[in-house]
Design an enzyme around this catalytic site. Structure first.
Site, PDB file in Angstrom:
ATOM      1  N   ALA A  65       0.630 -11.185   6.415  1.00  0.00           N
ATOM      2  CA  ALA A  65      -0.411 -10.648   7.285  1.00  0.00           C
ATOM      3  C   ALA A  65      -0.513  -9.155   6.986  1.00  0.00           C
ATOM      4  CB  ALA A  65      -0.044 -10.891   8.737  1.00  0.00           C
ATOM      5  N   GLY A 108       2.894 -14.205   6.484  1.00  0.00           N
ATOM      6  CA  GLY A 108       1.713 -15.018   6.765  1.00  0.00           C
ATOM      7  C   GLY A 108       1.226 -15.789   5.555  1.00  0.00           C
ATOM      8  N   GLU A 111       3.259 -18.765   5.483  1.00  0.00           N
ATOM      9  CA  GLU A 111       2.885 -19.620   6.619  1.00  0.00           C
ATOM     10  C   GLU A 111       1.602 -20.401   6.316  1.00  0.00           C
ATOM     11  OE1 GLU A 111       3.360 -16.266   9.353  1.00  0.00           O
ATOM     12  OE2 GLU A 111       4.664 -17.556  10.548  1.00  0.00           O
ATOM     13  N   GLU A 131       9.437 -11.012   7.893  1.00  0.00           N
ATOM     14  CA  GLU A 131       9.013 -10.292   9.098  1.00  0.00           C
ATOM     15  C   GLU A 131      10.171  -9.575   9.780  1.00  0.00           C
ATOM     16  OE1 GLU A 131       8.081 -13.349   8.227  1.00  0.00           O
ATOM     17  OE2 GLU A 131       5.965 -13.684   8.700  1.00  0.00           O
TER      18      GLU A 131
HETATM   19  N1  CO8 Z   1       0.074  -5.777   4.499  1.00  0.00           N
HETATM   20  C1  CO8 Z   1      -0.674  -4.716   4.115  1.00  0.00           C
HETATM   21  N2  CO8 Z   1      -0.632  -4.193   2.873  1.00  0.00           N
HETATM   22  C2  CO8 Z   1       0.218  -4.764   1.993  1.00  0.00           C
HETATM   23  C3  CO8 Z   1       1.015  -5.868   2.315  1.00  0.00           C
HETATM   24  C4  CO8 Z   1       0.922  -6.373   3.638  1.00  0.00           C
HETATM   25  N3  CO8 Z   1       1.596  -7.459   4.032  1.00  0.00           N
HETATM   26  N4  CO8 Z   1       1.759  -6.195   1.236  1.00  0.00           N
HETATM   27  C5  CO8 Z   1       1.420  -5.353   0.269  1.00  0.00           C
HETATM   28  N5  CO8 Z   1       0.497  -4.471   0.710  1.00  0.00           N
HETATM   29  C6  CO8 Z   1      -0.130  -3.377  -0.043  1.00  0.00           C
HETATM   30  C7  CO8 Z   1       0.828  -2.226  -0.211  1.00  0.00           C
HETATM   31  O1  CO8 Z   1       0.868  -1.411   0.942  1.00  0.00           O
HETATM   32  C8  CO8 Z   1       0.230  -1.532  -1.410  1.00  0.00           C
HETATM   33  O2  CO8 Z   1      -0.900  -0.791  -0.977  1.00  0.00           O
HETATM   34  P1  CO8 Z   1      -1.063   0.761  -1.459  1.00  0.00           P
HETATM   35  O3  CO8 Z   1      -1.189   0.683  -2.960  1.00  0.00           O
HETATM   36  O4  CO8 Z   1      -2.323   1.191  -0.764  1.00  0.00           O
HETATM   37  O5  CO8 Z   1       0.162   1.468  -1.015  1.00  0.00           O
HETATM   38  C9  CO8 Z   1      -0.302  -2.690  -2.257  1.00  0.00           C
HETATM   39  O6  CO8 Z   1      -0.412  -3.803  -1.359  1.00  0.00           O
HETATM   40  C10 CO8 Z   1       0.652  -3.082  -3.384  1.00  0.00           C
HETATM   41  O7  CO8 Z   1       1.918  -3.315  -2.810  1.00  0.00           O
HETATM   42  P2  CO8 Z   1       3.265  -2.600  -3.342  1.00  0.00           P
HETATM   43  O8  CO8 Z   1       2.939  -1.299  -3.958  1.00  0.00           O
HETATM   44  O9  CO8 Z   1       4.241  -2.632  -2.210  1.00  0.00           O
HETATM   45  O10 CO8 Z   1       3.667  -3.623  -4.493  1.00  0.00           O
HETATM   46  P3  CO8 Z   1       5.146  -3.949  -5.027  1.00  0.00           P
HETATM   47  O11 CO8 Z   1       4.972  -4.793  -6.226  1.00  0.00           O
HETATM   48  O12 CO8 Z   1       5.945  -2.697  -5.138  1.00  0.00           O
HETATM   49  O13 CO8 Z   1       5.836  -4.817  -3.866  1.00  0.00           O
HETATM   50  C11 CO8 Z   1       5.953  -6.575  -2.184  1.00  0.00           C
HETATM   51  C12 CO8 Z   1       5.350  -6.091  -3.549  1.00  0.00           C
HETATM   52  C13 CO8 Z   1       7.445  -6.790  -2.336  1.00  0.00           C
HETATM   53  C14 CO8 Z   1       5.261  -7.887  -1.848  1.00  0.00           C
HETATM   54  C15 CO8 Z   1       5.670  -5.507  -1.114  1.00  0.00           C
HETATM   55  O14 CO8 Z   1       4.299  -5.148  -1.137  1.00  0.00           O
HETATM   56  C16 CO8 Z   1       6.002  -5.962   0.290  1.00  0.00           C
HETATM   57  O15 CO8 Z   1       7.151  -6.006   0.672  1.00  0.00           O
HETATM   58  N6  CO8 Z   1       4.952  -6.306   1.083  1.00  0.00           N
HETATM   59  C17 CO8 Z   1       5.128  -6.694   2.469  1.00  0.00           C
HETATM   60  C18 CO8 Z   1       5.667  -8.080   2.562  1.00  0.00           C
HETATM   61  C19 CO8 Z   1       5.845  -8.459   4.015  1.00  0.00           C
HETATM   62  O16 CO8 Z   1       6.633  -7.891   4.741  1.00  0.00           O
HETATM   63  N7  CO8 Z   1       5.091  -9.486   4.457  1.00  0.00           N
HETATM   64  C20 CO8 Z   1       5.157  -9.979   5.801  1.00  0.00           C
HETATM   65  C21 CO8 Z   1       4.167  -9.274   6.661  1.00  0.00           C
HETATM   66  S1  CO8 Z   1       4.282  -9.755   8.374  1.00  0.00           S
HETATM   67  C22 CO8 Z   1       3.541 -11.256   8.466  1.00  0.00           C
HETATM   68  O17 CO8 Z   1       3.011 -11.725   7.527  1.00  0.00           O
HETATM   69  C23 CO8 Z   1       3.487 -12.100   9.709  1.00  0.00           C
HETATM   70  C24 CO8 Z   1       3.949 -11.425  10.947  1.00  0.00           C
HETATM   71  C25 CO8 Z   1       2.809 -10.956  11.751  1.00  0.00           C
HETATM   72  C26 CO8 Z   1       2.854  -9.471  11.867  1.00  0.00           C
HETATM   73  C27 CO8 Z   1       1.536  -8.907  12.202  1.00  0.00           C
HETATM   74  C28 CO8 Z   1       0.692  -8.647  11.016  1.00  0.00           C
HETATM   75  C29 CO8 Z   1      -0.756  -8.997  11.210  1.00  0.00           C
END
Ligand code: CO8
Length: 257
Positions: A65, A108, A111, A131
């Protein structure tokens, strides 16, 4: 269908939805989930579509998400809007859904995969519910559907540590139907979806409903549901056609009637 964050296309009787938000690794924001729901509704209503494939990019199916969109939300807002409830549109899709997953399927994104029926993973796919690392927990079915897919011990491992699992572990654990080389992913997904979409739609929708009933009910109730649904299929022309075609050694011509 004019969309900004997804692309759709039709190949034969298969509808494709491709998540297309490359600068955020396909992070699922409200607009994208709304577009997915609209595309699913359109494919669901289209009599020429028998199966839908949901996919992302080579780098990410969806990295979760949208964390940046959600960070400032308050509890009253999330409660009143019933935040994340709209994601159920994926789970409510009655036609079979194939997930074609390459790269990250996290939070998400994972999910959404769990809401799909057949999961084809590229060998590059990585699954996780991270998360816990950002101060929340799975909120779109992860704690419930992952347990049913892979069992309690593996689900606890993934939810509590937030670690990622490779495609091979995901397949061993039962989260994934098949793993293929990344270069074969889309062709394999199309082949699986095509195989489903050329069957009688009444039949494939009934099978999906019956398999999903296994998660919702006792064994005896589930078996009764299955038997009654099985019996009901004898009221369809496609049952007559399917069995006649077998006896006559020819391919069946299903008419979804
Ligand atoms: N949300 C928003 N932006 C994201 C997300 C995300 N989940 N994942 C990646 N991005 C963005 C990064 O911020 C980055 O943007 P920018 O270039 O503007 O800084 C771009 O995508 C590329 O990402 P990275 O530079 O981080 O790429 P890497 O190859 O270094 O890393 C990863 C890839 C490991 C996937 C890393 O991006 C990461 O850890 N992402 C988050 C993963 C995560 O925690 N997902 C779970 C999110 S919570 C959820 O899904 C459900 C719970 C509900 C919470 C409420 C949310 C609506």
């Amino acid at each position: 269908m004019p969309f900004e964050l997804i692309r759709t296309k039709v190949i034969g009787r298969v509808g494709w939805i491709t998540l297309d938000r490359p600068d955020a690794l396909n992070a699922l924001n409200a607009a994208m989930v709304g577009e997915i729901a609209s595309a699913l509704a359109a494919f669901g209503a289209d009599p020429d579509i028998g199966c839908v494939v949901l996919t992302g990019s080579e780098r990410a199916f969806a990295a979760g998400a949208d964390i940046k969109e959600a960070g400032e939300r308050t509890y009253p807002e999330t409660f009143i809007e019933d935040f994340l409830a709209s994601w159920d549109a994926v789970a409510r899709m009655r036609k079979p859904l194939v997930a074609a997953v390459a790269g990250y399927a996290l939070g998400g994104g994972c999910e959404v995969v769990l809401m799909c029926d057949v999961v084809i993973a590229a060998d590059t796919a990585r699954f996780g519910l991270p998360e816990v690392k950002i101060g929340v927990m799975p909120g779109a079915g992860g704690t419930q559907r992952l347990v049913r897919a892979v069992g309690k011990a593996k689900a606890m491992d993934l939810c509590l540590t937030g670690r990622m699992m490779e495609a091979s572990e995901a397949e061993r654990s039962g989260l994934v139907s098949r793993v293929v080389p990344a270069s074969d992913l889309l062709a394999e997904a199309q082949a699986v979806a095509e195989a489903i979409s050329t069957k009688s739609r009444i039949n494939t929708m009934a099978i999906k409903e019956a398999v999903n009933r296994a998660f919702e009910t006792s064994l005896s109730e589930g078996l009764l549901f299955e038997r009654r649904t099985f019996q009901a299929l004898f009221a369809t022309l496609d049952q007559k056609e399917g069995m006649a075609a077998f006896a006559e050694k020819r391919a069946p011509q299903f008419r979804n009637k």
